[in-house]
Design a protein around this motif. Structure first.
Motif, PDB file in Angstrom:
ATOM      1  N   SER A 297       0.644   0.291 -10.242  1.00  0.00           N
ATOM      2  CA  SER A 297       0.201   1.347  -9.648  1.00  0.00           C
ATOM      3  C   SER A 297      -0.921   0.690  -8.783  1.00  0.00           C
ATOM      4  CB  SER A 297      -0.850   2.104 -10.819  1.00  0.00           C
ATOM      5  OG  SER A 297       0.060   2.573 -11.650  1.00  0.00           O
ATOM      6  N   GLY A 298      -1.705  -0.231  -9.021  1.00  0.00           N
ATOM      7  CA  GLY A 298      -2.780  -1.071  -8.351  1.00  0.00           C
ATOM      8  C   GLY A 298      -1.858  -1.486  -7.049  1.00  0.00           C
ATOM      9  N   ARG A 299      -0.824  -2.016  -7.051  1.00  0.00           N
ATOM     10  CA  ARG A 299      -0.063  -2.435  -5.919  1.00  0.00           C
ATOM     11  C   ARG A 299       0.287  -1.373  -4.937  1.00  0.00           C
ATOM     12  NH1 ARG A 299       3.676  -5.404  -8.183  1.00  0.00           N
ATOM     13  NH2 ARG A 299       2.464  -7.487  -7.905  1.00  0.00           N
ATOM     14  N   ALA A 300       0.706  -0.388  -5.362  1.00  0.00           N
ATOM     15  CA  ALA A 300       1.096   0.722  -4.493  1.00  0.00           C
ATOM     16  C   ALA A 300      -0.176   1.379  -3.937  1.00  0.00           C
ATOM     17  CB  ALA A 300       1.787   1.850  -5.421  1.00  0.00           C
ATOM     18  N   LEU A 301      -1.332   1.331  -4.805  1.00  0.00           N
ATOM     19  CA  LEU A 301      -2.491   1.855  -4.233  1.00  0.00           C
ATOM     20  C   LEU A 301      -3.194   1.136  -3.023  1.00  0.00           C
ATOM     21  CD1 LEU A 301      -4.765   4.046  -4.445  1.00  0.00           C
ATOM     22  CD2 LEU A 301      -5.827   2.604  -6.147  1.00  0.00           C
ATOM     23  N   VAL A 302      -3.304  -0.067  -3.390  1.00  0.00           N
ATOM     24  CA  VAL A 302      -3.819  -1.159  -2.263  1.00  0.00           C
ATOM     25  C   VAL A 302      -2.954  -1.023  -0.935  1.00  0.00           C
ATOM     26  CG1 VAL A 302      -3.657  -3.538  -1.722  1.00  0.00           C
ATOM     27  CG2 VAL A 302      -4.862  -2.902  -3.752  1.00  0.00           C
ATOM     28  N   ARG A 303      -1.726  -0.995  -1.006  1.00  0.00           N
ATOM     29  CA  ARG A 303      -0.923  -0.860   0.280  1.00  0.00           C
ATOM     30  C   ARG A 303      -1.191   0.427   0.981  1.00  0.00           C
ATOM     31  NH1 ARG A 303       4.736  -3.593  -2.466  1.00  0.00           N
ATOM     32  NH2 ARG A 303       3.965  -5.772  -1.937  1.00  0.00           N
ATOM     33  N   GLU A 304      -1.089   1.371   0.218  1.00  0.00           N
ATOM     34  CA  GLU A 304      -1.507   2.804   0.523  1.00  0.00           C
ATOM     35  C   GLU A 304      -2.836   2.856   1.456  1.00  0.00           C
ATOM     36  OE1 GLU A 304      -2.004   7.523  -0.516  1.00  0.00           O
ATOM     37  OE2 GLU A 304      -1.360   6.326  -1.906  1.00  0.00           O
ATOM     38  N   VAL A 305      -3.832   2.246   0.654  1.00  0.00           N
ATOM     39  CA  VAL A 305      -5.296   2.561   1.291  1.00  0.00           C
ATOM     40  C   VAL A 305      -5.198   1.284   2.707  1.00  0.00           C
ATOM     41  CG1 VAL A 305      -7.573   1.695   0.856  1.00  0.00           C
ATOM     42  CG2 VAL A 305      -6.409   3.102  -1.000  1.00  0.00           C
ATOM     43  N   ALA A 306      -4.633   0.365   2.516  1.00  0.00           N
ATOM     44  CA  ALA A 306      -4.774  -0.481   3.772  1.00  0.00           C
ATOM     45  C   ALA A 306      -4.016   0.069   4.912  1.00  0.00           C
ATOM     46  CB  ALA A 306      -3.945  -1.900   3.461  1.00  0.00           C
ATOM     47  N   ALA A 307      -2.807   0.984   4.460  1.00  0.00           N
ATOM     48  CA  ALA A 307      -2.259   1.780   5.748  1.00  0.00           C
ATOM     49  C   ALA A 307      -3.235   2.590   6.300  1.00  0.00           C
ATOM     50  CB  ALA A 307      -0.886   2.105   5.261  1.00  0.00           C
ATOM     51  N   LYS A 308      -3.996   3.302   5.534  1.00  0.00           N
ATOM     52  CA  LYS A 308      -4.821   4.354   5.976  1.00  0.00           C
ATOM     53  C   LYS A 308      -6.072   3.809   6.767  1.00  0.00           C
ATOM     54  CE  LYS A 308      -3.864   8.059   2.741  1.00  0.00           C
ATOM     55  NZ  LYS A 308      -4.303   9.063   1.511  1.00  0.00           N
ATOM     56  N   TYR A 309      -6.526   2.516   6.351  1.00  0.00           N
ATOM     57  CA  TYR A 309      -7.646   1.585   7.035  1.00  0.00           C
ATOM     58  C   TYR A 309      -6.918   1.389   8.308  1.00  0.00           C
ATOM     59  CZ  TYR A 309     -11.618  -1.305   7.624  1.00  0.00           C
ATOM     60  OH  TYR A 309     -12.739  -1.928   8.158  1.00  0.00           O
ATOM     61  N   VAL A 310      -5.819   0.942   8.548  1.00  0.00           N
ATOM     62  CA  VAL A 310      -5.132   0.321   9.835  1.00  0.00           C
ATOM     63  C   VAL A 310      -5.025   1.368  10.755  1.00  0.00           C
ATOM     64  CG1 VAL A 310      -3.447  -0.654  10.749  1.00  0.00           C
ATOM     65  CG2 VAL A 310      -4.148  -1.684   8.711  1.00  0.00           C
ATOM     66  N   SER A 311      -4.720   2.547  10.231  1.00  0.00           N
ATOM     67  CA  SER A 311      -4.384   3.735  11.120  1.00  0.00           C
ATOM     68  C   SER A 311      -5.889   4.416  11.451  1.00  0.00           C
ATOM     69  CB  SER A 311      -3.424   4.677  10.525  1.00  0.00           C
ATOM     70  OG  SER A 311      -4.194   5.337   9.294  1.00  0.00           O
ATOM     71  N   GLY A 312      -6.813   4.259  10.676  1.00  0.00           N
ATOM     72  CA  GLY A 312      -8.130   4.803  10.917  1.00  0.00           C
ATOM     73  C   GLY A 312      -8.087   6.083  10.316  1.00  0.00           C
ATOM     74  N   GLU A 313      -7.309   6.607   9.545  1.00  0.00           N
ATOM     75  CA  GLU A 313      -7.264   7.715   8.710  1.00  0.00           C
ATOM     76  C   GLU A 313      -8.433   7.778   7.595  1.00  0.00           C
ATOM     77  OE1 GLU A 313      -4.468  10.163   5.513  1.00  0.00           O
ATOM     78  OE2 GLU A 313      -3.672   8.679   6.622  1.00  0.00           O
ATOM     79  N   ASP A 314      -8.812   6.733   6.868  1.00  0.00           N
ATOM     80  CA  ASP A 314      -9.764   6.479   5.801  1.00  0.00           C
ATOM     81  C   ASP A 314     -10.317   5.271   5.672  1.00  0.00           C
ATOM     82  OD1 ASP A 314     -11.443   6.731   3.750  1.00  0.00           O
ATOM     83  OD2 ASP A 314     -10.127   8.045   2.675  1.00  0.00           O
ATOM     84  N   ARG A 315     -11.447   4.920   6.214  1.00  0.00           N
ATOM     85  CA  ARG A 315     -12.151   3.721   6.107  1.00  0.00           C
ATOM     86  C   ARG A 315     -13.447   3.664   5.417  1.00  0.00           C
ATOM     87  NH1 ARG A 315     -11.386   1.109  12.029  1.00  0.00           N
ATOM     88  NH2 ARG A 315      -9.042   1.119  11.907  1.00  0.00           N
ATOM     89  N   ARG A 316     -13.468   4.615   4.585  1.00  0.00           N
ATOM     90  CA  ARG A 316     -14.618   4.896   3.519  1.00  0.00           C
ATOM     91  C   ARG A 316     -14.363   5.173   2.148  1.00  0.00           C
ATOM     92  NH1 ARG A 316     -19.888   4.558   3.295  1.00  0.00           N
ATOM     93  NH2 ARG A 316     -21.136   6.210   1.875  1.00  0.00           N
ATOM     94  N   ILE A 317     -13.951   6.356   1.875  1.00  0.00           N
ATOM     95  CA  ILE A 317     -13.457   6.630   0.505  1.00  0.00           C
ATOM     96  C   ILE A 317     -12.567   6.104  -0.201  1.00  0.00           C
ATOM     97  CG2 ILE A 317     -12.765   8.649  -1.015  1.00  0.00           C
ATOM     98  CD1 ILE A 317     -14.363  10.650   0.820  1.00  0.00           C
TER      99      ILE A 317
END
Length: 391
Positions: A297-317
Motif C-alpha cells: 500500500s505504501g509503495r503504491a501511494l508513494v508512486r502516485e503522490v510523486a507523480a502528482k507532485y511532478v505534474s503539479g496536480e498536488d504539491r501540498r495535501i
C-alpha cells in the motif's frame, strides 16, 4: 520540476544503487552503528556515484532525477542504515532544493555544483525550540546593518551540522504582517565568525548520522547571502522544500518496511520452535500478511503522490498523506518484525532491532504525523468551503 533522467539511464542508476547497497553497505551496517559514522570509503564511493547531487539539475552538476525517480532511489536508501541516506539527503532535499527553487543564478553558480559533487555538505537550519514542524514560531533574527545582515539565534537537531560546510538558515527579519510572514533564508558558510556547532547529539537510533545544536551569534553575511534576494522567500522555500521532502521520506519509510518484512520472512523460514518452523504458525503468517499489505500500500501511494507532485496536480495535501501513512505504516511493520523475531528481535546487532529504532524518527522530522493531519484536514476543509461558497 524537470522531466527527469532518460528512462534507460535511470534504470542503470537505480540498478547500480541497489547493487551497491546490497553488496557493500548492508554487510557493514554493524560497523556504521558501532562507530557511529559512515566510513570514508563509502562516502567517497557515493560521491563518485553522484548520490550527493542526484536530485540537483544536470545544468548544475547533478544527475537531475525528478521526484518520481527520487522515490525509487529512496526506497533503496531505506533498505539499509538510514545514516547513509542522511549523509547526502540534505544536499538533494530540503537544503539543496531551497537553492534550486529559490536561489539567484549567482547563488546557484557559487554553491550547487559543489553541493552536487559532495565537495560541500549543506545543512537545513530551520528547527528551534519553539519552531519545528511549524516555522511560524521562528525566533532566530536577521537584522540589516548597512549592506549586510546580522543573524542571531539557536537551531536544534540540525542534520549534518557537525560536518556541514554550508548552513541554509531561516531567520525572521520582521514580525509577520500584510506583506508576508517576514521569514527569510540565508546562505551561511559553516566557518563564518559567530557560528558555533555544538556536540554531536546522542540519539535513540540512526547511529552514523550527525545532528547537533547550532548557535548563530552576531553572524554577519553580505546581502548576496539572502536567498533569492527576497526577505519573504524563506517561508515559501521552507514549505516547498518540506513538501517535496515529505514524499522522499515516505519512500524511505517504505524501503525500511520492506527490509523489516524481508528480515521477518528469513527468520520465520529458518527458525524453529518445538520442532516446528516459526513461519508455519498461522499467527506468524497473519503478522507477515499485515506487513505485506502495509508495504504494498505504501509503495503504491508513494508512486502516485510523486507523480502528482511532478505534474503539479498536488504539491501540498498529497505529500502529507504519503508521509503520514508510510511512516506510521513502517513503524507498525517494524514492530511486527520484532514480534516475529521474539527475544532475538530485541537484541543489539539484529537488523530489525536497529530498524525499529531508526524509523521512529521518520514520524517526527520534516513535519510530525500530527502536523500532517492538520495539513490534510485543513486543506480538504478549505477546498470544501470554497466549493460550498461557490454554489
Amino acid at each position: 520540476m524537470g522531466p527527469g533522467v532518460d528512462a534507460e539511464d535511470f534504470a542503470a542508476i537505480l540498478a547500480a544503487t541497489r547493487d551497491y547497497i546490497r553488496t557493500v553497505v548492508i554487510p557493514r551496517e554493524r560497523e556504521i552503528a558501532d562507530a557511529d559514522a559512515v566510513p570514508d570509503d563509502i562516502r567517497t564511493a557515493l560521491a563518485e556515484m553522484g548520490m550527493f547531487g542526484y536530485a540537483i539539475p544536470q545544468e548544475w552538476g547533478g544527475l537531475g532525477v525528478n521526484l518520481s525517480q527520487d522515490v525509487e532511489l529512496a526506497m533503496e536508501f531505506g533498505y539499509t542504515s538510514l545514516a547513509m541516506r542522511s549523509l547526502f539527503g540534505t544536499n538533494n532535499g530540503i537544503a539543496g532544493q531551497v537553492l534550486v527553487g529559490f536561489g539567484t543564478d549567482e547563488q546557484k553558480a557559487e554553491w550547487l555544483e559543489r553541493i552536487a559533487s559532495g565537495e560541500v555538505i549543506s545543512s537545513f537550519a530551520l528547527t528551534e525550540d519553539g519552531a519545528g514542524s511549524n516555522p511560524a514560531g521562528l525566533a532566530t533574527r536577521a537584522v540589516r546593518d548597512g549592506g549586510d545582515w546580522v543573524i542571531d539565534g539557536t537551531k536544534r537537531f540540525i542534520t549534518n551540522a557537525p560536518v556541514a560546510d554550508l548552513f541554509v538558515v531561516f531567520a525572521r527579519t520582521r514580525p509577520a504582517d500584510q506583506r508576508g510572514p517576514g521569514i527569510a533564508v540565508f546562505l551561511v558558510p559553516a566557518d563564518a565568525p559567530g557560528v558555533t556547532v555544538g556536540p554531536k547529539d546522542r540519539k535513540m537510533g540512526q547511529e552514523g548520522s550527525s545532528t547537533s545544536e547550532v548557535v548563530f551569534s552576531g553572524v554577519r553575511v553580505p546581502a548576496s547571502a539572502l536567498v533569492g534576494g527576497d526577505e519573504d522567500a524563506g517561508y515559501r522555500a521552507a514549505m516547498t522544500s518540506l513538501a517535496r521532502g515529505r514524499v522522499h521520506i515516505a519512500a524511505v519509510a517504505v524501503g525500511s518496511a520492506q527490509r523489516a518484512l524481508d528480515e521477518s520472512l528469513s527468520h520465520a523460514a529458518t527458525t524453529t520452535q518445538g520442532g516446528t518452523v516459526v513461519g508455519d504458525f498461522q499467527l506468524v503468517q497473519a503478522m507477515i500478511a499485515d506487513q505485506q499489505v502495509g508495504v504494498m500500500s505504501g509503495r503504491a501511494l508513494v508512486r502516485e503522490v510523486a507523480a502528482k507532485y511532478v505534474s503539479g496536480e498536488d504539491r501540498r495535501i498529497a505529500p502529507s498523506v504519503a508521509k503520514l501513512y508510510c511512516t506510521e505504516m513502517a513503524g507498525k511493520v517494524a514492530d511486527l518484525a520484532v514480534q516475529i523475531h521474539g527475544g532475538t528481535g530485541y537484541m543489539r546487532g539484529v537488523a530489525v532491532e536497529r530498524i525499529y529504532r531508526d524509523i521512529r524518527l521518520l514520524r517526527l522530522y520534516e513535519g510530525t504525523s500530527e502536523i500532517q493531519k492538520l495539513i490534510i484536514g485543513g486543506g480538504l476543509m478549505r477546498g470544501a468551503t470554497r466549493e460550498a461558497g461557490g454554489r
